[in-house]
Design a protein around this motif. Structure first.
Motif, PDB file in Angstrom:
ATOM      1  N   HIS A  21     -30.598 -25.824  42.008  1.00  0.00           N
ATOM      2  CA  HIS A  21     -31.889 -26.185  42.608  1.00  0.00           C
ATOM      3  C   HIS A  21     -31.698 -27.205  43.734  1.00  0.00           C
ATOM      4  O   HIS A  21     -30.707 -27.939  43.762  1.00  0.00           O
ATOM      5  CB  HIS A  21     -32.826 -26.748  41.548  1.00  0.00           C
ATOM      6  CG  HIS A  21     -33.343 -25.695  40.613  1.00  0.00           C
ATOM      7  ND1 HIS A  21     -34.303 -24.786  40.989  1.00  0.00           N
ATOM      8  CD2 HIS A  21     -33.012 -25.388  39.335  1.00  0.00           C
ATOM      9  CE1 HIS A  21     -34.551 -23.973  39.974  1.00  0.00           C
ATOM     10  NE2 HIS A  21     -33.782 -24.302  38.962  1.00  0.00           N
ATOM     11  N   ALA A  22     -32.679 -27.245  44.636  1.00  0.00           N
ATOM     12  CA  ALA A  22     -32.551 -28.086  45.821  1.00  0.00           C
ATOM     13  C   ALA A  22     -32.941 -29.544  45.565  1.00  0.00           C
ATOM     14  O   ALA A  22     -32.253 -30.463  46.016  1.00  0.00           O
ATOM     15  CB  ALA A  22     -33.403 -27.506  46.954  1.00  0.00           C
ATOM     16  N   HIS A  23     -34.047 -29.746  44.858  1.00  0.00           N
ATOM     17  CA  HIS A  23     -34.592 -31.097  44.675  1.00  0.00           C
ATOM     18  C   HIS A  23     -34.942 -31.340  43.211  1.00  0.00           C
ATOM     19  O   HIS A  23     -35.272 -30.391  42.500  1.00  0.00           O
ATOM     20  CB  HIS A  23     -35.901 -31.260  45.478  1.00  0.00           C
ATOM     21  CG  HIS A  23     -35.770 -30.913  46.913  1.00  0.00           C
ATOM     22  ND1 HIS A  23     -36.334 -29.783  47.462  1.00  0.00           N
ATOM     23  CD2 HIS A  23     -35.122 -31.543  47.919  1.00  0.00           C
ATOM     24  CE1 HIS A  23     -36.044 -29.735  48.752  1.00  0.00           C
ATOM     25  NE2 HIS A  23     -35.301 -30.781  49.058  1.00  0.00           N
ATOM     26  N   PRO A  24     -34.939 -32.621  42.794  1.00  0.00           N
ATOM     27  CA  PRO A  24     -35.508 -32.917  41.485  1.00  0.00           C
ATOM     28  C   PRO A  24     -36.967 -32.432  41.485  1.00  0.00           C
ATOM     29  O   PRO A  24     -37.689 -32.702  42.458  1.00  0.00           O
ATOM     30  CB  PRO A  24     -35.458 -34.460  41.408  1.00  0.00           C
ATOM     31  CG  PRO A  24     -34.441 -34.867  42.424  1.00  0.00           C
ATOM     32  CD  PRO A  24     -34.492 -33.829  43.509  1.00  0.00           C
ATOM     33  N   ASP A  25     -37.379 -31.748  40.538  1.00  0.00           N
ATOM     34  CA  ASP A  25     -38.695 -31.133  40.235  1.00  0.00           C
ATOM     35  C   ASP A  25     -38.682 -29.617  40.474  1.00  0.00           C
ATOM     36  O   ASP A  25     -39.463 -28.901  39.865  1.00  0.00           O
ATOM     37  CB  ASP A  25     -39.906 -31.801  40.913  1.00  0.00           C
ATOM     38  CG  ASP A  25     -40.101 -31.487  42.406  1.00  0.00           C
ATOM     39  OD1 ASP A  25     -39.426 -30.614  42.940  1.00  0.00           O
ATOM     40  OD2 ASP A  25     -40.950 -32.166  43.020  1.00  0.00           O
ATOM     41  N   ASP A  26     -37.748 -29.125  41.308  1.00  0.00           N
ATOM     42  CA  ASP A  26     -37.655 -27.667  41.473  1.00  0.00           C
ATOM     43  C   ASP A  26     -37.273 -26.993  40.149  1.00  0.00           C
ATOM     44  O   ASP A  26     -37.724 -25.885  39.854  1.00  0.00           O
ATOM     45  CB  ASP A  26     -36.603 -27.303  42.534  1.00  0.00           C
ATOM     46  CG  ASP A  26     -37.098 -27.531  43.952  1.00  0.00           C
ATOM     47  OD1 ASP A  26     -38.297 -27.275  44.217  1.00  0.00           O
ATOM     48  OD2 ASP A  26     -36.297 -27.968  44.805  1.00  0.00           O
ATOM     49  N   GLU A  27     -36.441 -27.684  39.357  1.00  0.00           N
ATOM     50  CA  GLU A  27     -36.010 -27.102  38.065  1.00  0.00           C
ATOM     51  C   GLU A  27     -37.192 -26.976  37.108  1.00  0.00           C
ATOM     52  O   GLU A  27     -37.138 -26.182  36.175  1.00  0.00           O
ATOM     53  CB  GLU A  27     -34.886 -27.945  37.444  1.00  0.00           C
ATOM     54  CG  GLU A  27     -35.307 -29.210  36.692  1.00  0.00           C
ATOM     55  CD  GLU A  27     -35.997 -30.248  37.573  1.00  0.00           C
ATOM     56  OE1 GLU A  27     -35.625 -30.370  38.757  1.00  0.00           O
ATOM     57  OE2 GLU A  27     -36.912 -30.945  37.094  1.00  0.00           O
ATOM     58  N   ASP A 152     -33.600 -27.425  52.681  1.00  0.00           N
ATOM     59  CA  ASP A 152     -32.720 -27.537  51.506  1.00  0.00           C
ATOM     60  C   ASP A 152     -32.760 -26.282  50.632  1.00  0.00           C
ATOM     61  O   ASP A 152     -31.781 -25.950  49.970  1.00  0.00           O
ATOM     62  CB  ASP A 152     -33.091 -28.759  50.666  1.00  0.00           C
ATOM     63  CG  ASP A 152     -32.783 -30.054  51.389  1.00  0.00           C
ATOM     64  OD1 ASP A 152     -31.808 -30.093  52.160  1.00  0.00           O
ATOM     65  OD2 ASP A 152     -33.533 -31.034  51.190  1.00  0.00           O
ATOM     66  N   HIS A 153     -33.889 -25.608  50.640  1.00  0.00           N
ATOM     67  CA  HIS A 153     -33.993 -24.371  49.859  1.00  0.00           C
ATOM     68  C   HIS A 153     -33.213 -23.248  50.548  1.00  0.00           C
ATOM     69  O   HIS A 153     -32.557 -22.445  49.891  1.00  0.00           O
ATOM     70  CB  HIS A 153     -35.458 -23.971  49.666  1.00  0.00           C
ATOM     71  CG  HIS A 153     -36.208 -24.870  48.727  1.00  0.00           C
ATOM     72  ND1 HIS A 153     -37.090 -24.405  47.784  1.00  0.00           N
ATOM     73  CD2 HIS A 153     -36.182 -26.220  48.589  1.00  0.00           C
ATOM     74  CE1 HIS A 153     -37.574 -25.437  47.097  1.00  0.00           C
ATOM     75  NE2 HIS A 153     -37.049 -26.548  47.587  1.00  0.00           N
ATOM     76  N   LEU A 154     -33.258 -23.236  51.875  1.00  0.00           N
ATOM     77  CA  LEU A 154     -32.485 -22.241  52.627  1.00  0.00           C
ATOM     78  C   LEU A 154     -30.993 -22.486  52.418  1.00  0.00           C
ATOM     79  O   LEU A 154     -30.200 -21.562  52.248  1.00  0.00           O
ATOM     80  CB  LEU A 154     -32.839 -22.315  54.119  1.00  0.00           C
ATOM     81  CG  LEU A 154     -34.317 -21.999  54.435  1.00  0.00           C
ATOM     82  CD1 LEU A 154     -34.674 -22.422  55.859  1.00  0.00           C
ATOM     83  CD2 LEU A 154     -34.607 -20.513  54.250  1.00  0.00           C
TER      84      LEU A 154
END
Ligand SMILES: [Zn+2]
Length: 310
Positions: A21-27, A152-154
């Motif tokens: 995952h890209a950022h904390p909270d995406d998970e 960051d997602h890309l």
């Protein structure tokens, strides 16, 4: 359904699921019920978080204080640790990059950012994590990100696709540990059918839906759901709500989008996480799987041989 650990892919190896995952909270927003389910079945679960989420604004007014703004980096680490424990991750690996910020912001150019990191370096860090934890299945982000094109997602997509193939090649990144070949690479999907079902449930209960006209227009522009795999998360669907609430600075607990339906109702609305099986490894090469059009997998660890023979 998922078989006992060790019985499907890799006869002697314990099963391991890695999500990138890209950022904390995406998970917490993408597939937490799936991870909770496999963890409960004894699968080792690894979260790779590429950035620290340094550019995240405080989206919960009750948490937006000068003290919290001053220690946002620490807070996000604590929130991630709490959410990961709620979901049932056995391990959290920080890839160590800085959040690149929303598209078109100054943070995009920060040399410490994930977007600016040399591709090879970021791939090597992920390869090292794959080789150490030995997952058969990796879940990352897909190439279709028009709905939310965060740098960051890309990058998550770009780095994961290369690392998936490179991890099993002993000549690639020789300093990153002993080669380990994962079997399947999945992409998380934004499930239109799920959000549609949530919208309809609001209307059915006579409640105002947060999916207003603007949302409906966005939906129309988005591609159709593209999934090969649907994981039943009945009994684990409430994990999303609990894990999102652990991200106290990022998620407003009064958000109708996330929490508008009563939890016991929300748990029953489309309790599936959808994925796209993007690549499988065959003879040391990553190839697109051949799937029958009408067949939907119900297990991320379903045998790989059968898939490539279909
Ligand atoms: Zn993100």
């Amino acid at each position: 359904m998922c078989s006992a650990p060790g019985s499907v892919i890799g006869v002697t190896e314990p099963l391991c699921l890695m999500t990138v995952h890209a950022h904390p909270d995406d998970e917490s927003s993408k597939g937490p019920g799936t991870v909770a389910r496999y963890h409960a079945q004894g699968v080792h679960t690894v979260l790779v978080c590429c950035t620290g989420g340094e550019e995240g604004e405080i989206l919960n007014p009750a948490m937006d204080t000068p003290e919290n703004r001053a220690r946002i980096i620490e807070l996000r680490k604590e929130e991630l640790a709490r959410a990961a424990a709620i979901i049932g991750y056995d391990e959290v690996v920080q890839l160590g990059y800085r959040d690149s910020g929303m598209p078109g912001t100054e943070a995009n150019a920060n040399p410490a950012s994930f977007a600016q990191a040399p591709l090879d370096e970021a791939v090597e860090r992920l390869v090292a994590a794959i080789r150490r934890t030995r997952p058969q299945v990796i879940v990352a982000y897909g190439d279709e990100q028009s709905g939310y094109p965060h740098p960051d997602h890309l990058r998550d997509h770009e780095v994961s696709v290369i690392a998936f193939e490179a991890a099993g090649d002993p000549d690639a990144y020789p300093d990153a540990g002993q080669a380990w070949e994962p079997s399947k690479l999945y992409y998380t999907t934004f499930s239109r059918r799920r959000f549609q079902a949530i919208h309809e449930k609001f209307l059915e209960l006579g409640m105002d839906s947060p999916f207003d006209e603007e949302w409906r227009k966005r939906w129309e522009k988005m591609p159709e759901d593209r999934f090969t795999t649907s994981i039943d998360v009945t009994g684990f669907a409430d994990v999303r709500r609990q894990a999102l609430l652990a991200h106290g600075t990022q998620v407003d607990p009064t958000s109708k989008f996330w929490f508008g339906l009563p939890p016991e109702v929300m748990e029953t609305v489309q309790p599936q996480d959808d994925y796209e099986l993007a690549k499988i490894m065959v003879d040391g090469k990553s190839v697109a799987p051949r799937l029958a059009e009408d067949e939907i997998e119900d297990d991320l660890f379903a045998p790989v041989g059968a898939l490539s023979d279909r």
